[in-house]
Design an enzyme around this catalytic site. Structure first.
Site, short mmCIF file in Angstrom:
data_model
loop_
_atom_site.label_atom_id
_atom_site.label_comp_id
_atom_site.label_asym_id
_atom_site.label_seq_id
_atom_site.Cartn_x
_atom_site.Cartn_y
_atom_site.Cartn_z
N GLU A 270 0.83 -1.21 0.00
CA GLU A 270 0.00 0.00 0.00
C GLU A 270 0.86 1.25 0.00
O GLU A 270 0.68 2.16 -0.82
CB GLU A 270 -0.92 0.01 1.22
N ASP A 274 1.42 4.26 -2.83
CA ASP A 274 1.20 5.68 -2.57
C ASP A 274 2.43 6.51 -2.92
O ASP A 274 2.35 7.48 -3.67
CB ASP A 274 0.85 5.90 -1.10
N ASP A 353 -13.13 0.45 -1.90
CA ASP A 353 -12.92 -0.64 -2.84
C ASP A 353 -14.03 -1.68 -2.81
O ASP A 353 -13.88 -2.78 -3.33
CB ASP A 353 -11.58 -1.33 -2.55
N SER A 464 -6.67 3.19 -3.83
CA SER A 464 -5.38 3.49 -3.23
C SER A 464 -4.37 3.94 -4.28
O SER A 464 -3.34 4.51 -3.94
CB SER A 464 -4.81 2.26 -2.51
N VAL A 506 -16.55 10.41 -17.27
CA VAL A 506 -16.70 8.94 -17.32
C VAL A 506 -18.20 8.64 -17.32
O VAL A 506 -18.88 8.90 -16.33
CB VAL A 506 -15.99 8.27 -16.13
#
Length: 540
Positions: A270, A274, A353, A464, A506
């Protein structure tokens, strides 16, 4: 809970309540104790094992109410306000030293150690055991085995404080670990099969996103410091970042770690995602400040957020984590994010998520802190490109069928709509905050190739990824335009005037609860940024 455990817990609760009243009276807090937090609600699959051992260590954080909230809200609602310094905020809005000291004194008398007052006096924290907390707050605790396999604890009855502190105290954190935040990184499922839109669904080096999202005309963000909320050990993360910089002919990155952290390395993927994507899309930053929490518990993360705003050393901060908003300490954290906004800081938060149902209860509820009206919430897309660097198309990220996750996004159930979002898109008639604000690539299938614990080309996505891509984009915009203040209202202002040139709308896909539409929607907000155009149109 079996009947004998219910009886035992009831006996303990009654005993603790009596002890708490006696303690309060002995310390001069002779007025009755008042409830400030109800018993922790458990989810389906959570099991009470029995009473919690008295020796269980606890990190307790008591949050205090801000002063002059109406005045602060009026200040935040006005666009173009000059950011406050931390000293100015503390003088006008923070709790007083006397208020904070009264809470600190109570915790000290109750037996907590290492009692400290935060620089902005918004939090008072201390360390103790379950029996200390039970007596101090008139509650009882149970040991819980959670539905996701963790050993945790929770208050089984109301948390109480002396009535003399009722006008000062907002919340008490640290009395449960059943509900904690989690990260939103997802590795690619090699067996997944997806139908592609126009263009190719391929993985990307973090440096590719600069061209993909139209930032090639901008200078690297080498004078901008960026913050990242992290947890655990940062040793591998720092090493991986420097290796990434070397591999891509970037200068050595100045990294500062703030906080106690821990030995936990389970989140390395993670934090690698980032840090490497922020550096990759920006071409380098002046400093990367990792605000490192001890755990993902509410008390530890809240003190981490507060460290960011108290220091006021970075203009943009990445948060690639969250939890069901109805379980989160929204009142406390919102105050912290209010201070950030007043200081011109922008927290960028992944929208989640799990699709539209972050709480996993069959409803439509967003993740927090993405749903806070004082942050920028970043949703996820599946990105299609010509080659690896030419933007072709984006759809809503939804790979739930292949167990790869889907973008969070939905109306908040508790957070009021901010002024800058009123009358916008699918959220136009709502009184509640809509999530997200913008979106970037998040699908693991079109995700980022990062170095994890020395291993290159680890393909990872999730919101993320989306949030650090926005953080890097905003850093590039700040490099070009100077300090613009809190990003969200500026993005909405720009979308109202320059939507066709500055955003990729989108319009296809869903997140198993909300569906994409022309303009702002609950799946991807305004869509992704054409960063160079946004910078040009926001330039003062």
């Amino acid at each position: 809970m079996p009947s004998h455990l219910r009886l035992k817990s009831l006996i303990i609760a009654l005993g603790v309540a009596t002890a708490a009243s006696a303690f309060a009276a002995s310390q001069g807090d002779t007025a009755s104790m008042v409830a400030i937090k109800h018993a922790t609600a458990l989810r389906q699959g959570d099991t009470v094992v029995g009473p919690l051992a008295f020796a269980q260590p606890m990190h307790i954080v008591v949050s205090l109410k801000l002063r002059n909230q109406a005045q602060l809200q009026s200040y935040l609602a006005k666009r173009g306000q000059k950011p406050l310094s931390s000293a100015q905020f503390n003088a006008q809005y923070a709790p007083t030293q006397a208020q904070a000291q009264a809470v600190a004194d109570y915790l000290t008398r109750a037996g907590f150690s290492k009692v400290s007052i935060a620089p902005n006096r918004m939090l008072v924290e201390g360390y103790g055991r379950a029996d200390t907390a039970q007596a101090a707050f008139g509650t009882s605790f149970v040991h819980v085995h959670t539905h996701d396999g963790r050993d945790a604890y929770a208050n089984a009855s109301d948390v109480k404080i002396p009535a003399s502190l009722q006008g000062t105290v907002l919340e008490v954190l640290g009395v449960q670990t059943v509900h904690v935040a989690h990260t939103f990184a997802h590795r690619i499922n090699p067996n997944a099969v997806h139908s592609n839109a126009s263009g190719s669904a391929v993985a990307h080096n973090p440096t590719d996103f600069n061209a993909i999202y139209g930032a090639s005309s901008l200078s690297p963000a080498t004078s901008i410091a960026v913050g990242v909320i992290t947890e655990g050990s940062m040793s591998n993360v720092e090493s991986d970042l420097q290796q990434f910089a070397s591999n891509n002919n970037l200068a050595t990155i100045n990294v500062q770690v703030v906080g106690s952290g821990s030995s936990d390395t389970s989140g390395d993927g993670e934090w690698d995602l980032d840090t490497q994507d922020i550096v990759g899309i920006t071409g380098g930053v002046s400093k990367l400040v990792l605000y490192d929490a001890t755990s993902m518990s509410d008390s530890d993360l809240t003190t981490d957020y507060n460290a960011v705003v108290s220091a006021n050393a970075v203009p943009v901060i990445n948060v690639s984590l969250g939890e069901c908003e109805s379980d989160a300490p929204t009142s406390t954290d919102d105050q912290i994010f209010e201070q950030a906004q007043s200081q011109g800081q922008t927290f960028s938060v992944s929208s989640g998520d799990s699709g539209a149902d972050e709480c996993g209860n069959g409803g439509i509820t967003p993740s927090y802190p993405a749903s806070s009206p004082y942050v920028v919430a970043v949703g996820g897309t599946e990105l299609y490109t010509g080659g690896t660097t030419t933007w072709t198309n984006e759809t809503v990220w939804n790979n739930l069928s292949s167990n790869e996750g889907a973008t969070g996004g939905s109306p908040s159930t508790i957070e009021s709509i901010p002024s800058w979002q009123q009358g916008v898109g699918q959220n136009g008639s709502s009184q509640y905050r809509g999530v997200p604000d913008v979106a970037f690539d998040a699908s693991p299938d079109t995700g980022s190739l990062v170095i994890v614990d020395g291993q290159a080309n680890q393909q990872i996505g999730g919101t993320s990824l989306a949030s650090p891509l926005f953080v890097g984009s905003w850093a590039l915009i700040l490099q070009a335009d100077g300090n613009l203040g809190f990003a969200a209202p500026l993005l909405y202002q720009d979308a109202a005037s320059n939507y066709a040139s500055d955003f990729h709308d989108v319009t296809s896909g869903n997140n198993d609860g909300e569906t994409a539409a022309v303009g702002w929607d609950y799946t991807t907000g305004w869509g992704s940024l054409v960063v160079g155009n946004v910078a040009a149109n926001l330039k003062q």
